[in-house]
Write a protein that holds these residues in place. Structure first.
Motif, mmCIF file in Angstrom:
data_model
loop_
_atom_site.group_PDB
_atom_site.id
_atom_site.type_symbol
_atom_site.label_atom_id
_atom_site.label_comp_id
_atom_site.label_asym_id
_atom_site.label_seq_id
_atom_site.Cartn_x
_atom_site.Cartn_y
_atom_site.Cartn_z
ATOM 1 N N ILE A 104 0.843 -1.202 0.000
ATOM 2 C CA ILE A 104 0.000 0.000 0.000
ATOM 3 C C ILE A 104 0.874 1.247 0.000
ATOM 4 O O ILE A 104 0.560 2.244 -0.679
ATOM 5 C CB ILE A 104 -0.955 -0.027 1.204
ATOM 6 C CG1 ILE A 104 -1.958 -1.172 1.049
ATOM 7 C CG2 ILE A 104 -1.689 1.301 1.352
ATOM 8 C CD1 ILE A 104 -2.853 -1.392 2.249
ATOM 9 N N GLN A 105 1.975 1.225 0.751
ATOM 10 C CA GLN A 105 2.921 2.342 0.710
ATOM 11 C C GLN A 105 3.384 2.592 -0.715
ATOM 12 O O GLN A 105 3.442 3.745 -1.175
ATOM 13 C CB GLN A 105 4.140 2.033 1.589
ATOM 14 C CG GLN A 105 3.906 2.071 3.082
ATOM 15 C CD GLN A 105 5.135 1.615 3.849
ATOM 16 O OE1 GLN A 105 5.984 0.894 3.326
ATOM 17 N NE2 GLN A 105 5.239 2.022 5.112
ATOM 18 N N HIS A 106 3.718 1.519 -1.412
ATOM 19 C CA HIS A 106 4.210 1.624 -2.788
ATOM 20 C C HIS A 106 3.139 2.227 -3.693
ATOM 21 O O HIS A 106 3.410 3.122 -4.499
ATOM 22 C CB HIS A 106 4.618 0.234 -3.285
ATOM 23 C CG HIS A 106 5.440 0.276 -4.537
ATOM 24 N ND1 HIS A 106 5.849 -0.860 -5.198
ATOM 25 C CD2 HIS A 106 5.933 1.308 -5.262
ATOM 26 C CE1 HIS A 106 6.562 -0.531 -6.261
ATOM 27 N NE2 HIS A 106 6.615 0.783 -6.327
ATOM 28 N N ALA A 107 1.925 1.731 -3.542
ATOM 29 C CA ALA A 107 0.829 2.197 -4.395
ATOM 30 C C ALA A 107 0.507 3.668 -4.152
ATOM 31 O O ALA A 107 0.146 4.399 -5.090
ATOM 32 C CB ALA A 107 -0.411 1.345 -4.155
ATOM 33 N N LYS A 108 0.647 4.104 -2.926
ATOM 34 C CA LYS A 108 0.311 5.486 -2.569
ATOM 35 C C LYS A 108 1.500 6.442 -2.703
ATOM 36 O O LYS A 108 1.374 7.633 -2.425
ATOM 37 C CB LYS A 108 -0.233 5.536 -1.131
ATOM 38 C CG LYS A 108 -1.581 4.861 -0.960
ATOM 39 C CD LYS A 108 -2.094 4.991 0.458
ATOM 40 C CE LYS A 108 -3.474 4.361 0.610
ATOM 41 N NZ LYS A 108 -4.507 5.043 -0.193
ATOM 42 N N GLY A 109 2.660 5.900 -3.104
ATOM 43 C CA GLY A 109 3.832 6.751 -3.277
ATOM 44 C C GLY A 109 4.371 7.288 -1.970
ATOM 45 O O GLY A 109 4.800 8.454 -1.901
ATOM 46 N N TYR A 110 4.353 6.468 -0.942
ATOM 47 C CA TYR A 110 4.863 6.867 0.373
ATOM 48 C C TYR A 110 6.333 7.275 0.249
ATOM 49 O O TYR A 110 7.184 6.477 -0.164
ATOM 50 C CB TYR A 110 4.691 5.701 1.344
ATOM 51 C CG TYR A 110 5.163 5.954 2.753
ATOM 52 C CD1 TYR A 110 4.614 6.958 3.545
ATOM 53 C CD2 TYR A 110 6.152 5.148 3.312
ATOM 54 C CE1 TYR A 110 5.040 7.158 4.835
ATOM 55 C CE2 TYR A 110 6.583 5.337 4.617
ATOM 56 C CZ TYR A 110 6.021 6.350 5.367
ATOM 57 O OH TYR A 110 6.457 6.554 6.663
ATOM 58 N N ALA A 111 6.630 8.529 0.565
ATOM 59 C CA ALA A 111 7.948 9.120 0.280
ATOM 60 C C ALA A 111 9.132 8.359 0.887
ATOM 61 O O ALA A 111 10.120 8.107 0.188
ATOM 62 C CB ALA A 111 7.959 10.579 0.721
ATOM 63 N N PRO A 112 9.093 7.986 2.177
ATOM 64 C CA PRO A 112 10.241 7.255 2.730
ATOM 65 C C PRO A 112 10.513 5.928 2.016
ATOM 66 O O PRO A 112 11.668 5.537 1.853
ATOM 67 C CB PRO A 112 9.840 7.024 4.196
ATOM 68 C CG PRO A 112 8.927 8.168 4.504
ATOM 69 C CD PRO A 112 8.134 8.361 3.244
ATOM 70 N N LEU A 113 9.447 5.246 1.567
ATOM 71 C CA LEU A 113 9.649 3.993 0.837
ATOM 72 C C LEU A 113 10.313 4.264 -0.512
ATOM 73 O O LEU A 113 11.240 3.551 -0.914
ATOM 74 C CB LEU A 113 8.317 3.274 0.620
ATOM 75 C CG LEU A 113 8.422 1.940 -0.118
ATOM 76 C CD1 LEU A 113 9.093 0.892 0.757
ATOM 77 C CD2 LEU A 113 7.038 1.451 -0.558
ATOM 78 N N ALA A 114 9.856 5.305 -1.207
ATOM 79 C CA ALA A 114 10.456 5.665 -2.491
ATOM 80 C C ALA A 114 11.923 6.030 -2.302
ATOM 81 O O ALA A 114 12.784 5.661 -3.118
ATOM 82 C CB ALA A 114 9.691 6.825 -3.114
#
Length: 228
Positions: A104-114
């Motif tokens: 879900i982080q990836h799908a929502k473009g979660y900045a720390p994950l990116a």
């Protein structure tokens, strides 16, 4: 590798890392025997949460090995260890939901994950190059090489630090979703929190070891630089 007196500065954090590994294994083992009342397996929970968030194209696959659970951002797939995939314990559901949290982080473009994903090649290069440069500079009394080793190692340390908010956020999402979709009852959430908390401790311990190692290298660099 060689021993340096400043390694004693890092030792407490290494012991913490060892304890964290023991803690995550023992906690998962303990709560793997506690069945969730919903009766769902980790695979069913992962699939259900993904679908509820519109991520129908993200597959849930069974991986290999104990506690090998992860989200693969390249394949955009959630991979669960056999115990989690087939298990219906509170531990299995917690771990499955955590990995879905990354999807879900990836799908929502979660900045720390990116940012963490962008840092992977830099961190890998830093991990490989840092120690040869540092050791060569130390034994040749060449401070510049030591400094380059420190710079490369700093990239690996930064990756460890960036990982912390990513993992904490995934665990928070997991607990919220398990409760929201009624996969875990309110009285079961304490057990899930203990499982995810034990896993989080491993990331904290790894980051502390990395920071302590970096500080040690900086002190060694300062000592060698003064001697030149």
């Amino acid at each position: 590798m060689f021993f340096h007196p400043l390694d004693f500065m890092v030792l407490p954090f290494m012991l913490l890392a060892m304890y964290a590994q023991y803690k995550v294994s023992s906690t998962f083992s303990k709560y793997s025997s506690v069945s969730a009342r919903s009766g769902n397996t980790g695979a069913q929970v992962a699939r259900g949460i993904l679908d509820a968030n519109g991520l129908y194209d993200v597959p849930v696959e069974m991986g290999q090995g104990m506690l090998s659970d992860h989200y693969d951002p390249r394949a955009r797939a959630v991979r669960l260890s056999p115990d989690v995939y087939h298990g219906n314990s509170v531990a299995s559901l917690g771990v499955a939901a955590h990995e879905v949290g990354h999807a879900i982080q990836h799908a929502k473009g979660y900045a720390p994950l990116a940012l963490r994903h962008a840092f992977v090649p830099v961190a890998n290069l830093g991990s490989m190059a840092a120690m040869p440069l540092f050791l060569l500079g130390f034994f040749l009394h060449f401070p510049t090489l030591i400094l380059f080793g420190i710079i490369f190692f700093s990239a690996a340390v930064l990756f460890q630090v960036i990982t912390l908010p990513v993992e904490f956020n995934a665990s928070n999402r997991a607990m919220q979703m398990l409760s929201h979709y009624n996969y875990v009852g309110r009285d079961e959430m304490g057990s899930v929190k203990k499982v995810l908390g034990a896993a989080a401790l491993t990331y904290v311990a790894s980051a502390l070891v990395a920071v302590a190692e970096l500080f040690k290298y900086v002190l060694i660099f300062s000592s060698v630089n003064r001697d030149e």
